[in-house]
Design an enzyme around this catalytic site. Structure first.
Site, mmCIF file in Angstrom:
data_model
loop_
_atom_site.group_PDB
_atom_site.id
_atom_site.type_symbol
_atom_site.label_atom_id
_atom_site.label_comp_id
_atom_site.label_asym_id
_atom_site.label_seq_id
_atom_site.Cartn_x
_atom_site.Cartn_y
_atom_site.Cartn_z
ATOM 1 N N GLU A 34 72.182 57.677 12.831
ATOM 2 C CA GLU A 34 71.927 59.109 13.802
ATOM 3 C C GLU A 34 73.443 59.812 14.114
ATOM 4 O O GLU A 34 74.048 59.070 14.624
ATOM 5 C CB GLU A 34 70.999 58.890 14.913
ATOM 6 C CG GLU A 34 69.687 58.665 14.566
ATOM 7 C CD GLU A 34 68.668 58.430 15.807
ATOM 8 O OE1 GLU A 34 68.963 59.156 16.973
ATOM 9 O OE2 GLU A 34 67.669 57.676 15.747
ATOM 10 N N ASN A 54 64.479 50.505 16.530
ATOM 11 C CA ASN A 54 65.558 51.538 16.649
ATOM 12 C C ASN A 54 66.005 51.659 18.228
ATOM 13 O O ASN A 54 65.116 51.621 19.051
ATOM 14 C CB ASN A 54 64.948 52.954 16.460
ATOM 15 C CG ASN A 54 65.587 54.148 16.992
ATOM 16 O OD1 ASN A 54 66.531 54.659 16.331
ATOM 17 N ND2 ASN A 54 65.131 54.760 18.035
ATOM 18 N N GLU A 55 67.201 51.716 18.529
ATOM 19 C CA GLU A 55 67.579 52.069 19.972
ATOM 20 C C GLU A 55 67.133 51.048 20.935
ATOM 21 O O GLU A 55 66.553 51.276 21.538
ATOM 22 C CB GLU A 55 67.806 53.235 20.455
ATOM 23 C CG GLU A 55 68.381 54.368 19.449
ATOM 24 C CD GLU A 55 68.852 55.720 20.137
ATOM 25 O OE1 GLU A 55 68.297 56.034 21.401
ATOM 26 O OE2 GLU A 55 69.612 56.337 19.664
ATOM 27 N N TYR A 103 76.085 61.004 19.103
ATOM 28 C CA TYR A 103 76.045 62.380 18.953
ATOM 29 C C TYR A 103 77.330 63.383 19.458
ATOM 30 O O TYR A 103 77.749 62.788 20.666
ATOM 31 C CB TYR A 103 74.569 62.796 19.767
ATOM 32 C CG TYR A 103 73.347 62.336 18.994
ATOM 33 C CD1 TYR A 103 72.731 63.349 18.186
ATOM 34 C CD2 TYR A 103 72.686 61.139 19.243
ATOM 35 C CE1 TYR A 103 71.634 62.923 17.635
ATOM 36 C CE2 TYR A 103 71.458 60.964 18.642
ATOM 37 C CZ TYR A 103 71.248 61.769 17.713
ATOM 38 O OH TYR A 103 69.827 61.444 16.943
ATOM 39 N N GLN A 106 68.924 66.232 12.849
ATOM 40 C CA GLN A 106 67.619 65.850 11.838
ATOM 41 C C GLN A 106 67.783 66.815 10.553
ATOM 42 O O GLN A 106 68.249 68.032 10.816
ATOM 43 C CB GLN A 106 66.471 65.622 12.587
ATOM 44 C CG GLN A 106 66.685 64.328 13.830
ATOM 45 C CD GLN A 106 65.266 63.935 14.163
ATOM 46 O OE1 GLN A 106 64.169 64.539 13.561
ATOM 47 N NE2 GLN A 106 65.359 63.167 15.106
ATOM 48 N N GLU A 131 62.171 62.915 11.934
ATOM 49 C CA GLU A 131 61.185 62.129 12.842
ATOM 50 C C GLU A 131 60.100 63.017 13.091
ATOM 51 O O GLU A 131 60.084 64.019 12.946
ATOM 52 C CB GLU A 131 62.213 61.881 14.159
ATOM 53 C CG GLU A 131 61.370 61.109 15.211
ATOM 54 C CD GLU A 131 62.148 60.707 16.280
ATOM 55 O OE1 GLU A 131 63.537 60.973 16.239
ATOM 56 O OE2 GLU A 131 61.908 59.840 17.263
HETATM 57 O O1 AHR Z 1 67.308 62.067 17.323
HETATM 58 C C1 AHR Z 1 66.622 62.184 18.474
HETATM 59 C C2 AHR Z 1 66.505 60.989 19.144
HETATM 60 O O2 AHR Z 1 67.900 60.605 19.459
HETATM 61 C C3 AHR Z 1 65.915 59.668 18.415
HETATM 62 O O3 AHR Z 1 64.498 59.541 18.355
HETATM 63 C C4 AHR Z 1 66.730 58.517 19.278
HETATM 64 O O4 AHR Z 1 66.812 57.440 18.318
HETATM 65 C C5 AHR Z 1 67.690 59.112 19.758
HETATM 66 O O5 AHR Z 1 68.059 58.903 21.013
#
Ligand code: AHR
Length: 511
Positions: free
Chosen positions: A320, A196-197, A263, A369, A49
């Protein structure tokens, strides 16, 4: 050796409760004549990103830099990433994607508008890396492209024209503009994300509202025959399954997969996520427990897909995932730079084994990432670079890219921590594209080794040869002064004596 008080088969993992000992017993049972789903190479994809030093400095330094580069992309980073066979790169975001306007990133770089990266540190975005540059990078890597479109602040026309610019082979004004900008042949886009999101930074929408927008935007994504990317709907995250449910029940236009984000925060708290490198055994367990929730979350989302899409046409794309720690003191918090330890390596293998387990639906994922951001493969410091423990696990698992899964059950003792427990060992088993059978094992327990018995039928193996990644210290990491503290070592063992050290990852070929 432990006594097993109770063995319950939970989703293919047998758990034995209430045992305390110094060696876990694990039995893996498989019939080597059986075959499971394809482990799509894109399960091992990566996310890059416009965030912090991920693109600028991390991969791109510009053609005039003193750092050796090809078309502005660092040779050292390119070589490192080539060695782990990155199959897929997702770009330009993330949250950045829903503020990205593709016209800002084409044409003479000196004339491109300078924007503010409002999501990530409020820094200037020069647009030096745009469509042509990112495809250069992806081609130099030998990977495929996952382009994420702007649904949140763009328009149907803007998205449709970007796709035409990238893929048209006609004599259209847009295709000719691409040619004028230096690219004769259309590019291939493997995946195209529609937002995205969208539940958050992508526009704070409801899934019902998003469904209508998806149908509208997808209608106008038109490509030459055979050039259609797999279209990705922006889905849910963490324990939420509503987005997967509503999207898979209501999207009427072409869709290949629904995205899902999760995450690993050691403390499961966005205000106090946990430290990247200073942690104890309690934090280690908390991290493993959090990351292992991926098992339940994938299962819950897949149940929604099974209900609404019994033919199995729609994939679940975990585009992600990875660890997310507190920012390093003294660094710009919006850059999401973090170090990476043996713990991250174990987290990676745990997730790979889960993605492989659910490969019937999970065809693509992207770690967040690639370089200098979150759970990165590579960290850079000026002209210097290092590869992380996570990088090595990607390298070890590359034998699973496009392999065919072999179904198995695993009966594993538990990794007990206080009142809580997790499976001590998880695994992947598959026939690689080279015809060999590969086994991956990860021991989540930082203190106890595991004795592994392979109960295979229709097989005649006696040895396992491959690589083992471990270290004495749970916090072991690679630094710019000591770059090879955590790295895989060659490993070969008789199957009569297969012992997996505590806190280790092993990938080997059965012989
Ligand atoms: O990976 C960092 C961020 O996490 C991304 O931009 C977003 O899609 C997510 O909340």
């Amino acid at each position: 050796m432990k006594s097993k008080l109770l063995v319950a088969t939970l989703f293919g993992v047998g758990l034995s409760f209430g045992c305390v000992s110094e060696q876990h017993d694990v039995t893996l049972t498989a019939n080597l004549k059986e075959t499971g789903p394809l482990l799509h190479k894109d399960i091992y994809g990566q996310f890059a990103e416009h965030l912090g030093r991920g693109i600028y400095e991390g991969i791109y330094v510009g053609p005039d830099s003193d750092i050796p580069n090809t078309k502005g992309f660092r040779n050292d980073v390119l070589n490192a990433l080539r060695a782990i066979k990155v199959p897929l790169v997702r770009w330009p975001g993330g949250c950045f994607a829903d503020e990205y306007h593709w016209r800002d990133g084409i044409g003479d770089p000196d004339k491109r508008p300078v924007k503010v990266n409002t999501h990530w540190g409020g820094v200037e975005e020069t647009n030096a890396v745009g469509t042509h540059e990112i495809f250069d990078f992806i081609e130099l890597l030998g990977a495929d492209a996952y382009i994420n479109g702007n649904l949140g602040s763009g328009s149907v026309r803007e998205m449709a024209e970007w796709v035409e610019y990238m893929t048209s082979d006609k004599n259209s004004t847009l295709a000719n503009e691409r040619r004028k900008n230096g690219r004769e042949e259309p590019w291939d886009i493997a995946y195209f994300g529609i937002g995205n999101e969208s539940w958050g930074c992508g526009g704070h929408m409801s899934p019902e509202y998003y469904v209508d927008l998806y149908n509208q935007y997808a209608t106008f994504i038109k490509t030459p025959p055979g050039k259609k990317p797999k279209l990705v709907g922006s889905g849910g995250h963490t324990e939420d399954t509503e987005w997967t449910d509503v999207l898979s029940a209501n999207i009427e236009r072409n869709i290949s997969g629904i995205s899902y984000h999760f995450y690993t925060l050691p403390n499961s708290d966005w205000q106090n996520k946990g430290h990247a490198t200073e942690f104890n055994n309690d934090d280690w367990f908390a991290t493993m427990e959090r990351t292992y929730r991926m098992d339940d979350y994938l299962k819950a989302n897949i149940a929604k897909l099974d209900k609404n899409d019994p033919e199995g046409k729609i994939g679940l794309y975990v585009d992600e995932w990875g660890t997310w720690y507190d920012p390093e003191p003294g660094r710009e918090p919006g850059f999401l730079y973090q170090q990476n330890t043996l713990r991250d390596a174990v987290v990676t293998a745990v997730n790979f084994n889960l993605f492989n387990k659910y490969a019937e639906r999970v065809h693509m994922t992207n770690i967040a990432q690639m370089v200098n951001v979150l759970q990165a493969m590579v960290l850079t410091d000026g002209a210097d670079m290092l590869v992380t423990p996570t990088y090595h696990v990607f390298g070890m698992y590359k034998v699973f890219q496009d392999a065919t899964a072999i179904p198995f059950t695993i009966d594993s003792d538990v990794y007990q921590h206080g009142e809580k427990q997790l499976p001590a060992v998880t695994a992947s088993l598959a026939k690689g594209t080279d015809g060999h059978v590969y086994l991956a094992l990860v021991n989540l327990d930082p203190e106890n080794e595991a004795s592994i018995a392979l109960n295979f039928s229709n097989a005649n193996f006696s040895k396992l040869t491959g690589e083992l990644l471990t270290h004495d210290a749970i916090t072991a990491k690679n630094t710019f002064k000591q770059k090879e503290v955590v790295k895989p070592a060659a490993f070969t063992t008789s199957l009569n004596d297969l012992t997996l050290p505590a806190k280790s990852v092993l990938v080997g070929r059965l012989q």
